[in-house]
Design an enzyme around this catalytic site. Structure first.
Site, PDB file in Angstrom:
ATOM      1  N   GLU A   1      -2.439   8.919  -0.710  1.00 38.74           N
ATOM      2  CA  GLU A   1      -3.423   8.000  -0.147  1.00 38.74           C
ATOM      3  C   GLU A   1      -4.816   8.623  -0.112  1.00 38.74           C
ATOM      4  O   GLU A   1      -5.817   7.956  -0.361  1.00 38.74           O
ATOM      5  CB  GLU A   1      -3.011   7.639   1.282  1.00 38.74           C
ATOM      6  CG  GLU A   1      -3.985   6.725   2.008  1.00 38.74           C
ATOM      7  CD  GLU A   1      -3.436   6.232   3.333  1.00 38.74           C
ATOM      8  OE1 GLU A   1      -2.558   6.910   3.901  1.00 38.74           O
ATOM      9  OE2 GLU A   1      -3.880   5.167   3.788  1.00 38.74           O
TER      10      GLU A   1
ATOM     11  N   ARG B   1       5.450   4.101   6.177  1.00 41.02           N
ATOM     12  CA  ARG B   1       5.038   3.993   7.576  1.00 41.02           C
ATOM     13  C   ARG B   1       5.111   2.532   8.048  1.00 41.02           C
ATOM     14  O   ARG B   1       5.549   1.653   7.289  1.00 41.02           O
ATOM     15  CB  ARG B   1       3.630   4.572   7.755  1.00 41.02           C
ATOM     16  CG  ARG B   1       2.542   3.783   7.080  1.00 41.02           C
ATOM     17  CD  ARG B   1       1.203   4.492   7.215  1.00 41.02           C
ATOM     18  NE  ARG B   1       0.140   3.741   6.574  1.00 41.02           N
ATOM     19  CZ  ARG B   1      -0.879   4.301   5.931  1.00 41.02           C
ATOM     20  NH1 ARG B   1      -0.972   5.618   5.833  1.00 41.02           N
ATOM     21  NH2 ARG B   1      -1.810   3.552   5.393  1.00 41.02           N
ATOM     22  N   ASP B   2       4.619   2.292   9.253  1.00 37.27           N
ATOM     23  CA  ASP B   2       4.715   0.937   9.811  1.00 37.27           C
ATOM     24  C   ASP B   2       3.614   0.047   9.234  1.00 37.27           C
ATOM     25  O   ASP B   2       2.794  -0.485   9.962  1.00 37.27           O
ATOM     26  CB  ASP B   2       4.637   1.008  11.344  1.00 37.27           C
ATOM     27  CG  ASP B   2       3.460   1.854  11.817  1.00 37.27           C
ATOM     28  OD1 ASP B   2       2.660   2.308  10.950  1.00 37.27           O
ATOM     29  OD2 ASP B   2       3.339   2.069  13.025  1.00 37.27           O
ATOM     30  N   GLU B   3       3.626  -0.081   7.921  1.00 33.83           N
ATOM     31  CA  GLU B   3       2.597  -0.855   7.235  1.00 33.83           C
ATOM     32  C   GLU B   3       3.231  -1.605   6.054  1.00 33.83           C
ATOM     33  O   GLU B   3       3.609  -2.740   6.194  1.00 33.83           O
ATOM     34  CB  GLU B   3       1.459   0.066   6.791  1.00 33.83           C
ATOM     35  CG  GLU B   3       0.192  -0.707   6.523  1.00 33.83           C
ATOM     36  CD  GLU B   3      -1.073   0.126   6.707  1.00 33.83           C
ATOM     37  OE1 GLU B   3      -1.012   1.243   7.224  1.00 33.83           O
ATOM     38  OE2 GLU B   3      -2.140  -0.377   6.311  1.00 33.83           O
TER      39      GLU B   3
ATOM     40  N   TRP C   1     -11.773  -6.177  -1.499  1.00 29.85           N
ATOM     41  CA  TRP C   1     -10.450  -6.651  -1.077  1.00 29.85           C
ATOM     42  C   TRP C   1     -10.349  -8.139  -1.425  1.00 29.85           C
ATOM     43  O   TRP C   1      -9.453  -8.575  -2.121  1.00 29.85           O
ATOM     44  CB  TRP C   1     -10.271  -6.401   0.429  1.00 29.85           C
ATOM     45  CG  TRP C   1      -9.786  -5.019   0.760  1.00 29.85           C
ATOM     46  CD1 TRP C   1      -8.561  -4.699   1.295  1.00 29.85           C
ATOM     47  CD2 TRP C   1     -10.480  -3.774   0.589  1.00 29.85           C
ATOM     48  NE1 TRP C   1      -8.471  -3.333   1.450  1.00 29.85           N
ATOM     49  CE2 TRP C   1      -9.628  -2.740   1.031  1.00 29.85           C
ATOM     50  CE3 TRP C   1     -11.736  -3.421   0.092  1.00 29.85           C
ATOM     51  CZ2 TRP C   1      -9.983  -1.396   1.003  1.00 29.85           C
ATOM     52  CZ3 TRP C   1     -12.104  -2.078   0.058  1.00 29.85           C
ATOM     53  CH2 TRP C   1     -11.232  -1.085   0.508  1.00 29.85           C
TER      54      TRP C   1
ATOM     55  N   HIS D   1       0.848   6.131  -2.353  1.00 24.22           N
ATOM     56  CA  HIS D   1      -0.173   5.095  -2.240  1.00 24.22           C
ATOM     57  C   HIS D   1      -0.817   4.973  -3.610  1.00 24.22           C
ATOM     58  O   HIS D   1      -1.394   5.924  -4.097  1.00 24.22           O
ATOM     59  CB  HIS D   1      -1.219   5.616  -1.251  1.00 24.22           C
ATOM     60  CG  HIS D   1      -1.563   4.690  -0.150  1.00 24.22           C
ATOM     61  ND1 HIS D   1      -0.773   4.538   0.964  1.00 24.22           N
ATOM     62  CD2 HIS D   1      -2.639   3.883   0.036  1.00 24.22           C
ATOM     63  CE1 HIS D   1      -1.364   3.681   1.799  1.00 24.22           C
ATOM     64  NE2 HIS D   1      -2.486   3.260   1.256  1.00 24.22           N
TER      65      HIS D   1
ATOM     66  N   ASP E   1      -6.186  -2.677  -2.569  1.00 24.29           N
ATOM     67  CA  ASP E   1      -5.392  -1.750  -3.368  1.00 24.29           C
ATOM     68  C   ASP E   1      -5.003  -2.409  -4.694  1.00 24.29           C
ATOM     69  O   ASP E   1      -5.020  -1.779  -5.752  1.00 24.29           O
ATOM     70  CB  ASP E   1      -4.145  -1.311  -2.592  1.00 24.29           C
ATOM     71  CG  ASP E   1      -4.487  -0.699  -1.228  1.00 24.29           C
ATOM     72  OD1 ASP E   1      -5.403  -1.211  -0.554  1.00 24.29           O
ATOM     73  OD2 ASP E   1      -3.849   0.285  -0.829  1.00 24.29           O
TER      74      ASP E   1
ATOM     75  N   ASP F   1       0.830  -1.202   0.000  1.00 23.66           N
ATOM     76  CA  ASP F   1       0.000   0.000   0.000  1.00 23.66           C
ATOM     77  C   ASP F   1       0.863   1.250   0.000  1.00 23.66           C
ATOM     78  O   ASP F   1       0.540   2.241  -0.646  1.00 23.66           O
ATOM     79  CB  ASP F   1      -0.943   0.011   1.210  1.00 23.66           C
ATOM     80  CG  ASP F   1      -0.198  -0.110   2.530  1.00 23.66           C
ATOM     81  OD1 ASP F   1       0.906  -0.682   2.542  1.00 23.66           O
ATOM     82  OD2 ASP F   1      -0.711   0.379   3.555  1.00 23.66           O
TER      83      ASP F   1
HETATM   84  C1  BGC Z   1      -3.985   0.830   3.884  1.00 26.66           C
HETATM   85  C2  BGC Z   1      -4.859   0.824   2.674  1.00 26.66           C
HETATM   86  C3  BGC Z   1      -5.779  -0.335   2.805  1.00 26.66           C
HETATM   87  C4  BGC Z   1      -6.650   0.021   3.973  1.00 26.66           C
HETATM   88  C5  BGC Z   1      -7.713  -0.951   4.219  1.00 26.66           C
HETATM   89  C6  BGC Z   1      -4.846   1.125   5.056  1.00 26.66           C
HETATM   90  O1  BGC Z   1      -4.159   1.188   6.224  1.00 26.66           O
HETATM   91  O2  BGC Z   1      -2.938   1.710   3.780  1.00 26.66           O
HETATM   92  O3  BGC Z   1      -4.278   1.076   1.522  1.00 26.66           O
HETATM   93  O4  BGC Z   1      -6.492  -0.728   1.703  1.00 26.66           O
HETATM   94  O5  BGC Z   1      -5.903   0.224   5.137  1.00 26.66           O
HETATM   95  O6  BGC Z   1      -8.745  -0.348   4.672  1.00 26.66           O
END
Ligand code: BGC
Length: 886
Positions: free
Chosen positions: A740, A470-472, A532, A761, A479, A466
């Site tokens: 984003e 960040r911490d992701e 999703w 994003h 996405d 995504d």
């Molecule tokens: C992500 C998104 C993702 C979403 C889901 C976010 O934290 O960065 O891109 O689809 O969460 O709701």
């Protein structure tokens, strides 16, 4: 005389000469070239042999096959042996019987194929190890002797890690691939790589060295701060096979002979960055003769072998280097460097100073109003690299087991003035071949295309993430659902998504639900969201359209069926998916800017669409009964949808743009309701003064829904909208990637909430496929997947005076290039050999239409011409054409 037909661009499993394939029945593809228009292949022949010289005793000879198929040809010879290089070549005939002669020889080399062929055992450093935080990176080494009496014919390293590995032989890296073995659902699939290390191995004593980083395997992953998600022990598994001319093979494996010690990397983490102390380097540790007597031993590690898979995907590599655009010293002694482009990678540091001095590199996407790094939106990710000098001359540093998302850095502790020679941004991403380009007369739209591409580059780092900062940084399925068709125009994502869909399906739950992210690393209930989850059906169908990949459909057909049953199960008898998702939840039209659509409406719409698409998939696979069943289900769900969510005068659900967009693009409405819904959608947009309000679900389909329903002008109005919310709002505010949120930077100049505000994003970049397909008019024909037959249908508008798209399909390059000149419409089209297209020209009659100066009807390569409304439909074969409509 040379034949007018040639064969080139040989690919095996989408790759050029792949090393380490575990595929039992690899697929071949090739391109043809003929200077003559309208050339098609009429027959082909493939030979596979064990030597590039000897094809007279082939392992497999297809014989002459009468067919125009030149992609997705499945190997049908005897069972393949492990660790073997197979050579192959192709010959083709065109429709006039011209023979291309044999192509150049290509090859693929099998990997170990089955776990039993590994000789190595897993080993792990026997060192003190605090797994509660990012710790130092262990180095592992082993020396080995290579017989001096036999000559080496080839040497191959088969290697993987629990963690990330950086492997070296005699001081040289074995590869330029980074972040290996890549990220997969490690519990079920762990990739190993194969390297040709023949040039690195020498006779006499050699050294094999491996550094191991925590990476995704046991580093911090997810916003909950969890570590050790897949296991808490680093490990390496390696077999080095050395083949000699006399037919013998030597084998060096990960075993108890290895030695280990910590090296100069004091801490390493994907999110947080790296701490490197050059004073702790151990010069020569990866070369023979190094004294490792003070090093520790290794332990054997009990880890599964049956999860190992050959890696069939281009790895992450260094792609580009970017020099500083601006260097600004700050009053506190630090320096801010602007690289002018938001990117994913790291900074290469050039520094000269005293031993013990530490340079700190902090990374950020944007600056705040005072010109400071803005890091709040990184949440807990630190993105800081620290380098401690060893002194004594110029030093160069790049990190190894981390990456950062940034445009700006702050350098602290740099000895001496920072100049443009001090730092270089190194761009990293999966090494995917560029395939497409879109450009038009509006520079803002060209910048949008640039931003879409850079959003993709920054997030295609082994997994389609995504965001990269960040911490992701996770493989969010929604996405991908939004962006896949766009992604496939820009870069060749065939192998990349083959890998990712493998993980998605490995992560599928027993009840059929697909996860929110894959590799799945979120809590147990993060499953089953509509859109999703639907990527498992809709995304694979996209890949089939784009590459003709039937095998993926076949392989995952049972998974798709299971998903549909999952939805059918929770929807229950009335077929409305408005019930709670079993052990899961929906996100809705994520980050939309109007009142949220109901989850029941969204989920029911996707239920209908996935059923309809699965019916098509079943038909492709020859499962006629299934196809009928799913078609019927799709009709019933569409009916239930209309009953529940559509009013008799065409209002859908709460009247949100996304509600209309789904009803239109999933074909849920009767013809009459369709026209009303399209009008209402337009009304909604006009009421917002030509602004969109859609989120992750509606946005990819918004402009297509308009242009498919006679509202092209409205789609252009949205595209060209410069104020929030709209694509050009970002462009006008200096974006170099996709944001984003529509207002990541708000109109008042402040930032959106730091809890969720990435400037890189890709999801809203999903407008990209509409630029290629509709603005430039280069589209796939669903009835001839893989672009063997294309649709060329430019739809000018928005005061554009020209637009051009190029796309390197599996068959070769397709071009659609239109312009208005002197009040006349010009269209240049190029099609590769063995393909054809229907060209839509804006002309009421063929009179006055020319092709390369000839009346259309006389032009070579032009087939049927027919009138459809205010368009002329012209069938053309391969070649370059230049149409002018008077
Ligand atoms: C992500 C998104 C993702 C979403 C889901 C976010 O934290 O960065 O891109 O689809 O969460 O709701």
């Amino acid at each position: 005389m040379t034949s007018p037909l040639t064969v080139h661009h040989l690919r095996c499993e989408y790759l050029e000469n792949p090393l380490g394939l575990d595929e039992a029945r690899p697929r071949f593809g090739w391109q043809l070239h003929s200077p003559r228009r309208g050339t098609v292949q009429s027959a082909w022949q493939v030979q596979v042999a064990l030597s590039s010289q000897i094809f007279d005793k082939p392992v497999w000879d297809s014989g002459r096959v009468e067919s125009n198929q030149s992609q997705q040809i499945v190997y049908a010879g005897p069972e393949l042996a492990a660790r073997t290089r197979y050579f192959w070549r192709v010959r083709a005939w065109d429709e006039e019987g011209n023979d291309s002669g044999w192509s150049e020889t290509a090859w693929w080399e099998t990997g170990l194929l089955v776990p039993a062929n590994w000789k190595a055992g897993w080993i792990t450093p026997d060192l003190p190890d605090d797994t509660s935080k990012a710790g130092p990176v262990p180095l592992l080494r082993r020396e080995f002797a290579v017989a001096t009496d036999g000559e080496i014919t080839s040497a191959r390293l088969y290697i993987t890690a629990r963690g990330l590995y950086d492997a070296r032989i005699n001081g040289q890296p074995v590869t330029d691939a980074l972040l290996t073995p890549g990220w997969t659902s490690y519990g079920k699939r762990l990739q190993y790589q194969v390297y040709d290390v023949t040039p690195l191995v020498q006779s006499g004593i050699n050294a094999l060295g491996v550094a191991l980083g925590d990476g995704w395997y046991r580093g911090r992953l997810g916003w909950e701060g969890k570590r050790n998600l897949y296991g808490d022990r680093l490990g390496v598994l390696a077999d080095l096979h050395i083949d000699y001319t006399n037919g013998t093979t030597a084998l060096i494996s990960s075993d108890s002979e290895w030695r280990t010690a910590y090296g100069p990397i004091l801490a390493s983490d994907i999110y947080d960055g790296e701490r490197y102390d050059a004073r702790r380097e151990q010069p020569g540790w990866d070369t023979p003769g190094f004294d490792d007597s003070g090093w520790s031993g290794v332990l054997s590690l009990d880890a599964p072998m049956d999860t190992l898979i050959g890696s069939v995907v281009p790895p992450v590599r260094r792609q580009e280097q970017i020099a500083p655009l601006a260097i600004t010293p700050r009053p506190d002694g630090t320096t801010i460097v602007d690289f002018g482009q938001l990117l994913t990678g790291w900074v290469r540091l050039h520094v000269n100073g005293q031993a013990g001095q530490t340079v700190t590199i902090r990374h950020a996407e944007v600056l705040d109003r005072d010109g400071n790094l803005y890091v709040e939106n990184l949440r807990t990710a630190k993105q800081i690299n620290k380098y401690t000098l060893k002194g004594g001359g110029p030093e160069v540093y790049e990190p190894t087991f981390t990456f950062q998302g940034f445009r700006f850095i702050e350098l602290g502790g740099y000895p001496g003035p920072v100049t443009s020679d001090s730092v270089t941004a190194v761009v990293l991403h999966s090494d995917l071949t560029p395939t497409g380009d879109f450009v038009c007369s509006n520079p803002d739209i060209n910048q949008l295309q640039h931003n879409i591409l850079w959003g993709q580059k920054g997030n295609f780092v082994d997994v389609p993430t995504d965001c990269p900062q960040r911490d992701e940084r996770m493989g969010w399925t929604g996405d991908v659902e939004a962006f896949l068709p766009t992604a496939a125009f820009n870069l060749d994502v065939s192998a990349f998504f083959t890998k990712w869909f493998g993980d998605l399906n490995a992560d599928q739950r027993a009840n059929g639900a697909w996860p929110h992210v894959s590799p799945h690393v979120l809590p147990d209930n993060c499953y089953g969201a509509c859109a999703w989850g639907d990527v498992g059906i809709l995304g694979l169908w996209d890949l089939y359209q784009i590459y003709g990949d039937r095998r993926l459909l076949e392989r995952y057909y049972p998974n798709m069926q299971a998903y549909l049953e999952f939805v059918r199960g929770y929807a229950g008898d009335n077929l409305l998916a408005d019930k709670p998702v079993p052990n899961g939840f929906h996100f809705g039209d994520w980050l939309n800017s109007d009142a949220p659509s109901s989850n029941g409406m969204l989920a029911t719409a996707f239920f209908a669409q996935s059923a309809r698409v699965l019916a098509e998939i079943a038909a492709v696979l020859g499962r006629t009964t299934d196809a009928g069943g799913y078609r019927e289900l799709a009709a019933l769900v569409s009916h239930a949808f209309c009953q529940e969510y559509v009013s008799p005068n065409g209002r859908v659900d709460g009247g949100q743009q996304t509600a209309y967009v789904l009803a239109l693009s999933f074909d849920l409405l009767s013809a009459e309701l369709r026209a009303q819904a399209a009008d209402r959608l337009v009304g909604e947009i006009r009421e917002r003064k030509d602004h969109l309000s859609t989120g992750f679900i509606g946005t990819p389909r918004l402009c297509p829904a308009l242009s498919d329903n006679g509202k092209l002008d409205v789609a252009y109005d949205l595209l060209l909208q410069e104020s929030f919310p709209g694509w050009l709002y970002q462009v006008k505010n200096g974006a170099t990637t996709m944001w984003e949120r529509w207002d990541s930077l708000k109109p008042d100049g402040s930032f959106q909430t730091p809890e969720m505000n990435s400037f890189n994003h890709y999801a809203y970049g999903s407008i990209g496929h509409w630029l290629y397909r509709v603005v430039a008019g280069l589209d796939v024909d669903p009835s001839a997947p893989g672009y063997q037959h294309a649709i060329i249908r430019p739809r000018p508008g928005g005061e554009l005076t020209w637009a051009k798209a190029e796309y390197a399909s599996a068959y070769g390059k397709i071009v659609s290039d239109w312009s208005w000149e002197d009040g006349r419409f010009h269209l240049a089209v190029t099609l590769p050999t063995n393909t054809s297209a229907t060209v839509h020209l804006p002309a009421a009659t063929a009179d006055g239409v020319t092709e390369s100066g000839l009346p259309l009807v006389d032009a070579p390569g032009v087939g049927s011409i027919c009138q459809s409304g205010d368009e002329l439909l012209v069938e053309i074969g391969s070649g370059a054409y230049s149409f002018v409509v008077a």
